[in-house]
Design a protein around this motif. Structure first.
Motif, mmCIF file in Angstrom:
data_model
loop_
_atom_site.group_PDB
_atom_site.id
_atom_site.type_symbol
_atom_site.label_atom_id
_atom_site.label_comp_id
_atom_site.label_asym_id
_atom_site.label_seq_id
_atom_site.Cartn_x
_atom_site.Cartn_y
_atom_site.Cartn_z
ATOM 1 N N PHE A 150 0.801 -1.361 0.034
ATOM 2 C CA PHE A 150 -0.057 0.002 0.089
ATOM 3 C C PHE A 150 0.857 1.312 0.054
ATOM 4 C CE2 PHE A 150 -2.139 2.725 3.393
ATOM 5 C CZ PHE A 150 -2.852 3.771 2.249
ATOM 6 N N ILE A 151 1.640 1.452 1.134
ATOM 7 C CA ILE A 151 2.440 2.667 1.145
ATOM 8 C C ILE A 151 3.572 2.554 0.195
ATOM 9 C CG2 ILE A 151 3.716 4.285 2.733
ATOM 10 C CD1 ILE A 151 2.142 2.874 5.052
ATOM 11 N N SER B 270 -0.391 -9.601 1.086
ATOM 12 C CA SER B 270 -0.706 -8.037 0.993
ATOM 13 C C SER B 270 0.298 -7.284 -0.066
ATOM 14 C CB SER B 270 -0.701 -7.461 2.073
ATOM 15 O OG SER B 270 0.628 -7.343 2.583
ATOM 16 N N ASN C 89 -2.343 5.266 8.344
ATOM 17 C CA ASN C 89 -2.630 5.813 6.795
ATOM 18 C C ASN C 89 -3.607 5.199 6.395
ATOM 19 O OD1 ASN C 89 0.632 5.958 5.148
ATOM 20 N ND2 ASN C 89 0.223 6.318 7.393
ATOM 21 N N TYR C 90 -4.343 6.036 5.436
ATOM 22 C CA TYR C 90 -5.448 5.533 4.593
ATOM 23 C C TYR C 90 -5.200 6.234 3.134
ATOM 24 C CZ TYR C 90 -7.393 10.487 4.649
ATOM 25 O OH TYR C 90 -7.350 11.677 4.542
ATOM 26 N N GLN D 23 -5.020 0.474 -0.175
ATOM 27 C CA GLN D 23 -4.787 -0.253 0.736
ATOM 28 C C GLN D 23 -5.299 -1.818 0.924
ATOM 29 O OE1 GLN D 23 -6.104 2.113 4.499
ATOM 30 N NE2 GLN D 23 -4.403 1.035 5.623
ATOM 31 N N LYS E 23 -7.279 -3.946 6.640
ATOM 32 C CA LYS E 23 -7.201 -2.761 7.584
ATOM 33 C C LYS E 23 -8.494 -2.002 7.514
ATOM 34 C CE LYS E 23 -2.927 -3.545 8.039
ATOM 35 N NZ LYS E 23 -1.814 -2.329 7.831
ATOM 36 N N VAL F 299 -1.833 8.679 2.730
ATOM 37 C CA VAL F 299 -0.861 7.907 2.430
ATOM 38 C C VAL F 299 0.049 8.974 1.500
ATOM 39 C CG1 VAL F 299 -1.950 6.880 0.354
ATOM 40 C CG2 VAL F 299 0.193 5.906 1.134
ATOM 41 N N THR G 44 -11.114 8.390 -0.999
ATOM 42 C CA THR G 44 -10.794 6.952 -0.907
ATOM 43 C C THR G 44 -11.925 6.162 -0.949
ATOM 44 O OG1 THR G 44 -9.165 7.564 0.664
ATOM 45 C CG2 THR G 44 -9.903 5.373 0.963
#
Length: 324
Positions: free
Chosen positions: A11-12, A38, A177-178, A182, A186, A216, A303
């Motif tokens: 994700f990040i 993931s 984070n969002y 993602q 989470k 993010v 998001t």
């Protein structure tokens, strides 16, 4: 600049790679990712044909692979980690192996090859829980979950390589984070995707647990500031500036998809659940000019819209790991 990005399909990490290659075409990035459950290589599809992009599937615990990809790099930005608290409670072994041993393997390779800077990306969870006020970078570490304990160990190891070997190490610690891409285990993507599917969402305990939320893209902007301007051997907190209880966050997500509180299932609280996280990020603001640019209102709306538009991305992932 030649940068090795570990965990770059996550994700990040993938946000960092996409952002860096799009904003600086001269950058050369090698992504090293094991592609565990993931890690999603499709996260990097927007830059897959970029001339500066190289992808290597491999494990940061494998010294031979790490040695090969570290050679010739100017910097390492280390995202790769096992990061889900509930999974760490169920079994700590993979967290210690990846987060501690993997970091040690990378540090040794960076030292061997004379890498100019090593950015170790960590979490506010290493500080434990705080009832009032905010943590500065000088706050003692007091992790409460196997995940956060493994990250704290990795932080200390990275800083020890600076003090002992003179390796140019900087550590960042971020809040929750969002954003898009993602993995849907989470809380934000899990709740969004469940609600879009008409399913209930699980809220731990009474929902009083409080977190600070960071988009993010702002997090990655902060990491880049630290990469280029941070002082060796220092830690930099990166915050978002929006502190919410899980109950309040749930309400905002329900509103965003037009659902009611009847969709919420209160479940037994997580073991050792930290009540509140809060970072003081004055250091990175004052020294490096950091400030979040994405408001939580705008970031959350974007998001939700992203997950609405990208069912083909998240539906197979949820099915693969039986997320409900």
């Amino acid at each position: 600049m030649r940068i090795l990005v570990t965990g770059g399909a996550g994700f990040i990490g993938s946000e960092y790679v996409r952002r860096r290659l799009e904003s600086d075409p001269a950058t050369r990035i090698t992504v090293l990712d094991k592609l565990t459950y993931s890690g999603v290589e499709a996260n990097l599809a927007p830059v897959a044909k970029h001339p500066g992009y190289t992808f290597v599937q491999g494990d940061i615990c494998d010294p031979d692979v790490v040695d090969q990809v570290t050679a010739g790099q100017d910097a390492v930005v280390h995202f790769a980690a096992e990061s889900h608290v509930d999974r760490s409670i169920d079994g700590a072994g993979p967290f210690v192996s990846t987060n501690v041993t993997g970091t040690q393997v990378l540090l040794d390779a960076a030292r061997r090859h004379g890498v100019g800077r090593f950015v170790h990306v960590s979490t506010d969870e290493v500080y434990g829980s705080i009832s009032e006020g905010s943590w500065t970078e000088a706050w003692p570490l007091a992790p409460n979950s196997p995940y956060s304990a493994s990250k704290a160990g990795a932080d200390l190891l990275a800083l020890a390589y600076h003090r002992t070997h003179g390796l140019d190490v900087v550590v960042t610690r971020c809040t929750n984070n969002y954003g898009p891409y993602q993995f849907p285990e989470k809380v934000v993507p899990l709740f969004i995707t469940n609600l879009l599917d008409g399913k209930p969402v699980p809220l731990y305990g009474d929902g009083r647990n409080m977190r600070d939320w960071l988009h993010v893209s702002d997090h990655c902007r902060g990491i880049d500031l630290v990469l280029h301007g941070g002082r060796a051997g220092e830690v930099y907190n990166i915050g978002g500036g929006t502190e919410l209880t899980n109950h309040k966050l749930t309400g905002l997500l329900l509103d965003a998809v037009g659902a009611g509180w009847d969709r919420v299932e209160y479940v037994a609280d997580r073991k050792g659940h930290d009540l509140r996280y809060s970072l003081d990020d004055g250091k990175i603001r004052e020294q490096l000019g950091y400030a979040p640019q994405v408001s939580f209102t705008d970031g959350l709306a974007a998001t939700v819209a992203w997950y609405r538009a990208h069912r083909t991305w998240w539906e197979p992932l949820k099915a693969r790991v039986a997320l409900r």
